[in-house]
Design a protein around this motif. Structure first.
Motif, PDB file in Angstrom:
ATOM      1  N   VAL A   6      48.781  40.982  47.109  1.00  0.00           N
ATOM      2  CA  VAL A   6      48.977  41.204  48.544  1.00  0.00           C
ATOM      3  C   VAL A   6      48.477  39.991  49.321  1.00  0.00           C
ATOM      4  O   VAL A   6      49.133  39.515  50.253  1.00  0.00           O
ATOM      5  N   LEU A   7      47.323  39.464  48.933  1.00  0.00           N
ATOM      6  CA  LEU A   7      46.773  38.283  49.610  1.00  0.00           C
ATOM      7  C   LEU A   7      47.658  37.061  49.401  1.00  0.00           C
ATOM      8  O   LEU A   7      47.916  36.305  50.349  1.00  0.00           O
ATOM      9  N   VAL A   8      48.138  36.866  48.192  1.00  0.00           N
ATOM     10  CA  VAL A   8      49.030  35.738  47.902  1.00  0.00           C
ATOM     11  C   VAL A   8      50.309  35.852  48.732  1.00  0.00           C
ATOM     12  O   VAL A   8      50.769  34.880  49.342  1.00  0.00           O
ATOM     13  N   ASP A   9      50.889  37.047  48.776  1.00  0.00           N
ATOM     14  CA  ASP A   9      52.099  37.261  49.566  1.00  0.00           C
ATOM     15  C   ASP A   9      51.833  37.015  51.047  1.00  0.00           C
ATOM     16  O   ASP A   9      52.632  36.363  51.730  1.00  0.00           O
ATOM     17  N   SER A  10      50.707  37.500  51.539  1.00  0.00           N
ATOM     18  CA  SER A  10      50.357  37.312  52.950  1.00  0.00           C
ATOM     19  C   SER A  10      50.214  35.838  53.299  1.00  0.00           C
ATOM     20  O   SER A  10      50.739  35.374  54.319  1.00  0.00           O
ATOM     21  N   LEU A  11      49.511  35.103  52.470  1.00  0.00           N
ATOM     22  CA  LEU A  11      49.355  33.669  52.729  1.00  0.00           C
ATOM     23  C   LEU A  11      50.693  32.939  52.612  1.00  0.00           C
ATOM     24  O   LEU A  11      50.938  31.961  53.324  1.00  0.00           O
ATOM     25  N   GLY A  12      51.559  33.405  51.735  1.00  0.00           N
ATOM     26  CA  GLY A  12      52.898  32.820  51.638  1.00  0.00           C
ATOM     27  C   GLY A  12      53.692  33.019  52.912  1.00  0.00           C
ATOM     28  O   GLY A  12      54.431  32.127  53.353  1.00  0.00           O
ATOM     29  N   HIS A  55      36.744  28.761  55.357  1.00  0.00           N
ATOM     30  CA  HIS A  55      36.399  30.080  54.839  1.00  0.00           C
ATOM     31  C   HIS A  55      36.653  30.210  53.336  1.00  0.00           C
ATOM     32  O   HIS A  55      35.836  30.797  52.624  1.00  0.00           O
ATOM     33  N   VAL A  56      37.767  29.696  52.871  1.00  0.00           N
ATOM     34  CA  VAL A  56      38.065  29.790  51.437  1.00  0.00           C
ATOM     35  C   VAL A  56      37.101  28.914  50.645  1.00  0.00           C
ATOM     36  O   VAL A  56      36.546  29.352  49.632  1.00  0.00           O
ATOM     37  N   ALA A  57      36.873  27.699  51.104  1.00  0.00           N
ATOM     38  CA  ALA A  57      35.930  26.818  50.405  1.00  0.00           C
ATOM     39  C   ALA A  57      34.547  27.458  50.347  1.00  0.00           C
ATOM     40  O   ALA A  57      33.909  27.488  49.285  1.00  0.00           O
ATOM     41  N   CYS A 118      42.524  29.413  44.200  1.00  0.00           N
ATOM     42  CA  CYS A 118      41.326  30.258  44.225  1.00  0.00           C
ATOM     43  C   CYS A 118      41.677  31.714  43.957  1.00  0.00           C
ATOM     44  O   CYS A 118      40.926  32.421  43.282  1.00  0.00           O
ATOM     45  N   LEU A 119      42.786  32.158  44.494  1.00  0.00           N
ATOM     46  CA  LEU A 119      43.190  33.555  44.317  1.00  0.00           C
ATOM     47  C   LEU A 119      43.716  33.838  42.919  1.00  0.00           C
ATOM     48  O   LEU A 119      43.690  34.982  42.465  1.00  0.00           O
ATOM     49  N   HIS A 120      44.181  32.810  42.233  1.00  0.00           N
ATOM     50  CA  HIS A 120      44.810  32.981  40.920  1.00  0.00           C
ATOM     51  C   HIS A 120      43.939  33.771  39.942  1.00  0.00           C
ATOM     52  O   HIS A 120      44.410  34.693  39.281  1.00  0.00           O
ATOM     53  N   GLY A 121      42.674  33.408  39.846  1.00  0.00           N
ATOM     54  CA  GLY A 121      41.800  34.069  38.872  1.00  0.00           C
ATOM     55  C   GLY A 121      41.033  35.257  39.432  1.00  0.00           C
ATOM     56  O   GLY A 121      40.140  35.781  38.770  1.00  0.00           O
ATOM     57  N   LEU A 122      41.380  35.685  40.620  1.00  0.00           N
ATOM     58  CA  LEU A 122      40.648  36.754  41.291  1.00  0.00           C
ATOM     59  C   LEU A 122      40.845  38.104  40.596  1.00  0.00           C
ATOM     60  O   LEU A 122      41.965  38.472  40.246  1.00  0.00           O
ATOM     61  N   ARG A 123      39.744  38.815  40.401  1.00  0.00           N
ATOM     62  CA  ARG A 123      39.786  40.180  39.870  1.00  0.00           C
ATOM     63  C   ARG A 123      39.459  41.138  41.004  1.00  0.00           C
ATOM     64  O   ARG A 123      38.796  40.760  41.973  1.00  0.00           O
ATOM     65  N   ALA A 124      39.897  42.370  40.897  1.00  0.00           N
ATOM     66  CA  ALA A 124      39.681  43.365  41.953  1.00  0.00           C
ATOM     67  C   ALA A 124      38.206  43.472  42.326  1.00  0.00           C
ATOM     68  O   ALA A 124      37.856  43.534  43.513  1.00  0.00           O
ATOM     69  N   GLU A 125      37.334  43.475  41.338  1.00  0.00           N
ATOM     70  CA  GLU A 125      35.897  43.620  41.621  1.00  0.00           C
ATOM     71  C   GLU A 125      35.317  42.416  42.357  1.00  0.00           C
ATOM     72  O   GLU A 125      34.276  42.528  43.015  1.00  0.00           O
ATOM     73  N   ASP A 126      35.966  41.253  42.261  1.00  0.00           N
ATOM     74  CA  ASP A 126      35.498  40.069  42.976  1.00  0.00           C
ATOM     75  C   ASP A 126      35.552  40.262  44.489  1.00  0.00           C
ATOM     76  O   ASP A 126      34.787  39.639  45.230  1.00  0.00           O
ATOM     77  N   LEU A 127      36.459  41.107  44.949  1.00  0.00           N
ATOM     78  CA  LEU A 127      36.630  41.307  46.384  1.00  0.00           C
ATOM     79  C   LEU A 127      35.416  41.969  47.026  1.00  0.00           C
ATOM     80  O   LEU A 127      35.232  41.867  48.248  1.00  0.00           O
ATOM     81  N   ASP A 128      34.564  42.610  46.232  1.00  0.00           N
ATOM     82  CA  ASP A 128      33.351  43.253  46.747  1.00  0.00           C
ATOM     83  C   ASP A 128      32.148  42.308  46.797  1.00  0.00           C
ATOM     84  O   ASP A 128      31.097  42.685  47.323  1.00  0.00           O
ATOM     85  N   ARG A 129      32.307  41.095  46.288  1.00  0.00           N
ATOM     86  CA  ARG A 129      31.195  40.138  46.289  1.00  0.00           C
ATOM     87  C   ARG A 129      30.866  39.718  47.717  1.00  0.00           C
ATOM     88  O   ARG A 129      31.752  39.370  48.492  1.00  0.00           O
ATOM     89  N   ARG A 144      36.565  38.659  54.033  1.00  0.00           N
ATOM     90  CA  ARG A 144      36.736  37.265  54.466  1.00  0.00           C
ATOM     91  C   ARG A 144      38.186  36.823  54.307  1.00  0.00           C
ATOM     92  O   ARG A 144      38.758  36.178  55.180  1.00  0.00           O
ATOM     93  N   LEU A 145      38.804  37.163  53.192  1.00  0.00           N
ATOM     94  CA  LEU A 145      40.189  36.757  52.953  1.00  0.00           C
ATOM     95  C   LEU A 145      41.152  37.462  53.898  1.00  0.00           C
ATOM     96  O   LEU A 145      42.099  36.838  54.407  1.00  0.00           O
ATOM     97  N   VAL A 146      40.923  38.731  54.176  1.00  0.00           N
ATOM     98  CA  VAL A 146      41.756  39.439  55.149  1.00  0.00           C
ATOM     99  C   VAL A 146      41.574  38.810  56.531  1.00  0.00           C
ATOM    100  O   VAL A 146      42.532  38.659  57.296  1.00  0.00           O
ATOM    101  N   SER A 147      40.363  38.398  56.851  1.00  0.00           N
ATOM    102  CA  SER A 147      40.092  37.724  58.120  1.00  0.00           C
ATOM    103  C   SER A 147      40.879  36.422  58.225  1.00  0.00           C
ATOM    104  O   SER A 147      41.432  36.095  59.285  1.00  0.00           O
ATOM    105  N   VAL A 148      40.933  35.674  57.143  1.00  0.00           N
ATOM    106  CA  VAL A 148      41.709  34.421  57.126  1.00  0.00           C
ATOM    107  C   VAL A 148      43.185  34.717  57.393  1.00  0.00           C
ATOM    108  O   VAL A 148      43.825  34.037  58.207  1.00  0.00           O
ATOM    109  N   VAL A 149      43.724  35.716  56.731  1.00  0.00           N
ATOM    110  CA  VAL A 149      45.127  36.078  56.931  1.00  0.00           C
ATOM    111  C   VAL A 149      45.356  36.501  58.382  1.00  0.00           C
ATOM    112  O   VAL A 149      46.296  36.052  59.034  1.00  0.00           O
TER     113      VAL A 149
END
Length: 169
Positions: A6-12, A55-57, A118-129, A144-149
């Protein structure tokens, strides 16, 4: 569909809109402001790109491309190198000018590609970090990522509005 998809699609989608707004515009239109207190297309695209880079960095513990890949030098703005445009005054907005859309698009595309990496290796549990404890509640990677989008879509929409107004003049 996984959250990272969803994040990849949104950024696209943001990338598509950034290109649609910038491509084909002469510098005069890119730098035009509807009045002396409004933002130009150049400022809006520069700002949304700087925020994404920052934000991503920060969330992934990386250096910003703005400095590490020399974008600050290429833009040669009369602003502090760490400036992202947040809370800019009208005078500061006026400082962000480009000689053509290629600089804006090349910068955006570099940041976009870094974000996808950065999103390529992302796991679902990483989103809670937790990535920022300066807020209450602390900001997680997912927030943070939703905020960027969200920020990017708002600003590219504003840029599209400015382009539309300019095309009618």
């Amino acid at each position: 569909m996984r959250a990272k998809d969803v994040l990849v699609d949104s950024l696209g989608r943001v990338r598509e809109e950034v290109h649609a707004v910038v491509e084909g515009l002469p510098p005069g239109d890119l730098n035009a402001r509807l009045d002396d207190r409004s933002n130009s297309i150049s400022w809006l695209v520069w700002h949304l790109t700087r925020i994404q880079d920052d934000h991503v960095a920060g969330a992934f513990g990386l250096d910003q491309l703005w400095t590490s890949e020399g974008w600050a030098d290429r833009f040669a703005l009369d602003l502090a190198v760490e400036d992202t445009g947040y809370a800019h005054t009208p005078r500061q907005v006026a400082e962000v000018r480009v000689d053509g859309g290629d600089l804006l698009l090349d910068h955006y595309d570099a940041v976009h590609e870094r974000s996808l990496t950065c999103l390529h290796g992302l796991r679902a549990e990483d989103l809670d970090r937790v990535v920022d404890e300066n807020w209450s509640p602390p900001v997680t990677l997912g927030v943070r990522l939703v905020s960027v989008v969200s920020d990017s879509l708002q600003h590219v929409g504003q840029a599209a509005f400015v382009r539309g107004v300019l095309s009618r003049r």
